[in-house]
Design a protein around this motif. Sequence first.
Motif, short mmCIF file in Angstrom:
data_model
loop_
_atom_site.label_atom_id
_atom_site.label_comp_id
_atom_site.label_asym_id
_atom_site.label_seq_id
_atom_site.Cartn_x
_atom_site.Cartn_y
_atom_site.Cartn_z
N ILE A 243 0.84 -1.20 0.00
CA ILE A 243 0.00 0.00 0.00
C ILE A 243 0.88 1.25 0.00
CG2 ILE A 243 -1.82 1.25 1.21
CD1 ILE A 243 -2.74 -1.39 0.05
N PHE A 244 1.94 1.20 0.80
CA PHE A 244 2.87 2.32 0.86
C PHE A 244 3.44 2.61 -0.53
CE2 PHE A 244 6.72 4.60 1.79
CZ PHE A 244 6.50 5.25 2.99
N PHE A 245 3.83 1.55 -1.23
CA PHE A 245 4.39 1.72 -2.58
C PHE A 245 3.34 2.26 -3.55
CE2 PHE A 245 5.25 0.12 -6.86
CZ PHE A 245 6.49 0.70 -7.09
N PHE A 246 2.11 1.80 -3.39
CA PHE A 246 1.03 2.27 -4.26
C PHE A 246 0.86 3.78 -4.15
CE2 PHE A 246 -3.48 3.40 -4.72
CZ PHE A 246 -3.68 3.03 -6.05
N PHE A 247 1.01 4.30 -2.92
CA PHE A 247 0.86 5.74 -2.72
C PHE A 247 2.08 6.52 -3.20
CE2 PHE A 247 -2.24 4.91 0.96
CZ PHE A 247 -3.33 5.10 0.12
N PHE A 248 3.27 6.08 -2.79
CA PHE A 248 4.48 6.85 -3.05
C PHE A 248 5.14 6.51 -4.39
CE2 PHE A 248 4.04 7.58 1.46
CZ PHE A 248 4.55 8.85 1.63
N ARG A 249 4.83 5.34 -4.94
CA ARG A 249 5.43 4.89 -6.20
C ARG A 249 6.96 5.01 -6.17
NH1 ARG A 249 1.56 3.67 -10.20
NH2 ARG A 249 -0.35 3.35 -8.99
N SER A 250 7.51 4.63 -5.04
CA SER A 250 8.96 4.74 -4.88
C SER A 250 9.46 3.50 -4.14
CB SER A 250 9.32 6.00 -4.07
OG SER A 250 10.67 5.97 -3.69
N TYR A 251 10.32 2.73 -4.83
CA TYR A 251 10.88 1.54 -4.19
C TYR A 251 11.73 1.93 -2.99
CZ TYR A 251 9.41 -1.32 -8.17
OH TYR A 251 8.68 -1.97 -9.12
N ARG A 252 12.49 3.00 -3.15
CA ARG A 252 13.40 3.33 -2.05
C ARG A 252 12.65 3.87 -0.84
NH1 ARG A 252 16.85 8.43 -4.46
NH2 ARG A 252 15.21 10.04 -4.36
N ALA A 253 11.57 4.64 -1.05
CA ALA A 253 10.77 5.11 0.09
C ALA A 253 10.16 3.93 0.83
CB ALA A 253 9.68 6.06 -0.39
N THR A 254 9.65 2.97 0.08
CA THR A 254 9.07 1.77 0.68
C THR A 254 10.13 0.97 1.41
OG1 THR A 254 7.47 1.68 -1.13
CG2 THR A 254 7.70 -0.29 0.22
N PHE A 255 11.28 0.80 0.76
CA PHE A 255 12.36 0.01 1.36
C PHE A 255 12.86 0.65 2.66
CE2 PHE A 255 16.94 -0.87 1.79
CZ PHE A 255 16.90 -2.26 1.90
N ILE A 256 13.05 1.97 2.63
CA ILE A 256 13.55 2.66 3.83
C ILE A 256 12.55 2.54 4.97
CG2 ILE A 256 14.10 4.94 4.77
CD1 ILE A 256 15.15 5.67 1.94
N SER A 257 11.27 2.68 4.68
CA SER A 257 10.23 2.57 5.72
C SER A 257 10.19 1.17 6.31
CB SER A 257 8.86 2.93 5.14
OG SER A 257 8.86 4.25 4.66
N MET A 258 10.28 0.16 5.43
CA MET A 258 10.23 -1.22 5.92
C MET A 258 11.46 -1.55 6.77
SD MET A 258 7.36 -2.40 5.08
CE MET A 258 6.67 -0.73 5.12
N ILE A 259 12.64 -1.07 6.35
CA ILE A 259 13.85 -1.29 7.14
C ILE A 259 13.69 -0.67 8.53
CG2 ILE A 259 16.27 -0.60 7.39
CD1 ILE A 259 15.94 -2.94 5.56
N THR A 260 13.12 0.52 8.56
CA THR A 260 12.95 1.23 9.83
C THR A 260 12.05 0.44 10.79
OG1 THR A 260 13.20 3.35 8.69
CG2 THR A 260 12.22 3.40 10.89
N VAL A 261 10.88 0.01 10.31
CA VAL A 261 9.96 -0.69 11.22
C VAL A 261 10.45 -2.10 11.54
CG1 VAL A 261 7.93 0.67 10.58
CG2 VAL A 261 8.45 -1.40 9.30
N ILE A 262 11.17 -2.73 10.63
CA ILE A 262 11.74 -4.06 10.93
C ILE A 262 12.76 -3.95 12.07
CG2 ILE A 262 13.29 -5.86 10.04
CD1 ILE A 262 11.82 -5.57 7.34
N ILE A 263 13.60 -2.92 12.00
CA ILE A 263 14.55 -2.71 13.10
C ILE A 263 13.78 -2.44 14.40
CG2 ILE A 263 16.36 -1.18 14.00
CD1 ILE A 263 17.31 -0.81 11.12
N GLY A 264 12.68 -1.67 14.29
CA GLY A 264 11.85 -1.42 15.46
C GLY A 264 11.28 -2.69 16.06
N VAL A 265 10.83 -3.62 15.21
CA VAL A 265 10.32 -4.91 15.69
C VAL A 265 11.44 -5.70 16.35
CG1 VAL A 265 9.39 -7.14 14.95
CG2 VAL A 265 8.41 -5.02 14.04
N MET A 266 12.64 -5.66 15.76
CA MET A 266 13.79 -6.35 16.36
C MET A 266 14.11 -5.78 17.73
SD MET A 266 16.23 -6.63 12.96
CE MET A 266 17.58 -7.43 13.82
N TRP A 267 14.03 -4.45 17.84
CA TRP A 267 14.25 -3.83 19.15
C TRP A 267 13.19 -4.28 20.15
CZ3 TRP A 267 16.22 1.91 19.33
CH2 TRP A 267 17.43 2.01 18.64
N ALA A 268 11.94 -4.40 19.70
CA ALA A 268 10.85 -4.81 20.60
C ALA A 268 11.14 -6.18 21.20
CB ALA A 268 9.52 -4.81 19.86
#
Length: 808
Positions: A243-268
Amino acid sequence: MAKFLSSGFWENVASIILRNKLLILILVIATTVFLGKQWTHMRFTYTEANLLPDDHEVNLEYNTFLDKFGEEGNLIVIGIKNDSLFTPQVLNAWNSLSEKIDQYAEVTLSISLKDLKLLDKQENPARFDLKSFIPDSVTTKKQASDYRKQLFNDLPFYENLIYNKETGTVRSAIYLDKSIVNTPARRDFIVNDLIPLISNFEATSGIKVRTSGMPYIRTLNSQNIIDEIGLFVGAALLVTSLIFFFFFRSYRATFISMITVIIGVMWAFGFLGLLRYEITVLTALIPPLIIVIGIPNCIFLINKYQHEYKMHGNKVKALQRVITKVGNATLMTNITTASGFATFILTESSLLKEFGVVASINIVGIFLLSLLIIPIIYSYMPPPKEKHLKHLGKNWIEGFVNWMERMVRNHRIAIYVVSIILLTASMIGINQIRISGSLIEDMPKKTAFFKDIKFFEEEFDGIMPLEILIDTKRKKGVLKLATLRRMDELSQVIEEQPELSKPVSIVNLVKYTKQAFYNGAPKYYQLPSSNERNFILPYTSSFSEQTNLMGAYVDSTGQYARITTFMKDIGTDKMERAEENLRAKIKTLFPEDRYEVTLTGKALVFQKGTNYLVNNLVISLSLAILLIAIFMAWMFRSFKMILVSLIPNLLPLLVTAGMMGFIGIPIKPSTILVFSIAFGISVDDTIHFLAKYRQELRASKWKIKKSVYASLRETGVSMFYTSIVLFFGFSVFMISSFGGTVALGGLVSATLLFAMLANLLLLPSLLLSLEHNIANKNTLKEPALQIITELNEEQEIENDPSKEDHTH
């Protein structure tokens, strides 16, 4: 605090972040590695969630029971409902299965057809000997038939414990070693030993074996929870990224966001291990919660970056403004959300405290990760291309924003009418909401072990233990005939209640001794009279040394006795009525000056815990609302603004509660966090809108209408993106096999839509309607907090922390 939130402070933050990019990335990676190593300390709980404080009266009573009789949730039952059981081949195979199970060190006692003991009266000397019900292998059909007849007609002691006379169902009772019941050894035995043995019997005999009991249910249910944590974190990431990619149409914006929340889940997960907290029904929700909080942070930061770059084409200035402007507002939204969850720390329940601690820490953690990772990674990347910015001017997004503006401009009365209708309907629904204290309601209905639960409920009236502890206040008081008669009368009351199974206690054994004294005649299965008791006592002295059955229901001093019954999966209302009936009878039968009688057991503790959790939810949510109301008043220096900010946030909560009442979703541990999550997210949207509104007010020289519409246009897109991503992200949880997870996902998804519409339609409508009383220059002139800094663009370039070229 004011200095901490000033424009100068955030300029310094931007400078530090953009000047020390490599060092900060190394620190983030090092912290992630450190927390990743803490995963080895993570452990899943092997007990039911104890929702009560340790010093709560119900907990103290339960612990007193455990001190006297040990862990009561150690029973596993396996059953067969098949006429071919009483044939030589199948009966021998069934007995062989019981023998194999009994050989394991994890099993302290098994009661099956092979293990049944008969009391055999002997005269010289006077004693009862124990002899096996089936001493040898069964060789003929007549033998098997005789055993069946004897079991169903001559052994009332074992009725509803081993067999159901009406349906012919037979079961075996397996008592696990109490020391392993709440440890990983329980899972290892059940998964690696017991289940393969049962499967092998089913394969060779062709007969379905039903298996249940709290240790078995807890093991398989926990395994499902473990499996689904990974499944839904992965699925939520996948759906939100699409959905994020559908809105932003940017692989790198999607990738950066996913990396951020994945690290957040790892921290949790890392913090759970670091703090040595168990993964429980509540803490298991934290990883997807981090996605919930993290994705909005990413959307607001990336959207602001692209919006700024589109305006002036300067990448470095855009990154600086992301940190100085959106960073401040995002900090406030995350602090308010974290504060809402931190209110659980104030409760006395260790389960709620642990959830509040880990959730609030990780919400602040995901804010820091978003603020650090997104600007730094974008600083290393080339500027956004035109295709990355197209979403900012999409026709359908523009159409949505225009629709919102038309509604607020021309149809405010309609917005208020719809809001009042929703509020009225919600109040009606709230009156129909119920509380569920069921241990098994949330369990996956399609699994074999849940079907087996229902099987044993139908055949033996339940599998959830309810215990009655009787203190006679004197040694050997249990074996007094007056006490036994009181216990027998209470047992009859229990048996008459359809929600409860036939109880087991020392009374059953005493009745069996009288039957054995009269040479096994079933009609003598009853309590002895005073005279009969004197004749029977010499026979029982040797018998008590041969069996440990008495020790399971009477303590070593003879002062304490237990009556064990099992409950069906009934609603909280029925459970409370059953408890009330029992307490009334207990009060009549057992005078308080001579007896102390306690109702306890896992089913009752869980039900009381659920009620406690609901009360604490009300307290915690009230504290969160009060805290955020005070924050809003302090932030805008106007208590009047509390009305404007809280109304759009409380309405979605009421609508959600009303939906739960109409749909029939009860309040329970798995759905109780819906309100905290929904309130936290809707408040975030409010803060973003009001922060932008304040900025526009000052820029437009206090032209309120112009400021409202400008705020609606800029923040509306980000709010829309956020809500849609989160809607579909939470909708993923609706594919769960757990009813509570399905309800949580569906309710939060719906609430997010209500919250978005309330903040984009109702909030600006209120600002416009109340402009002369609330949203005017006098009330908003000097805020205590400057949420969005007003930076002079020339000053920004002069103080630019980067050495890069500004001519992009």
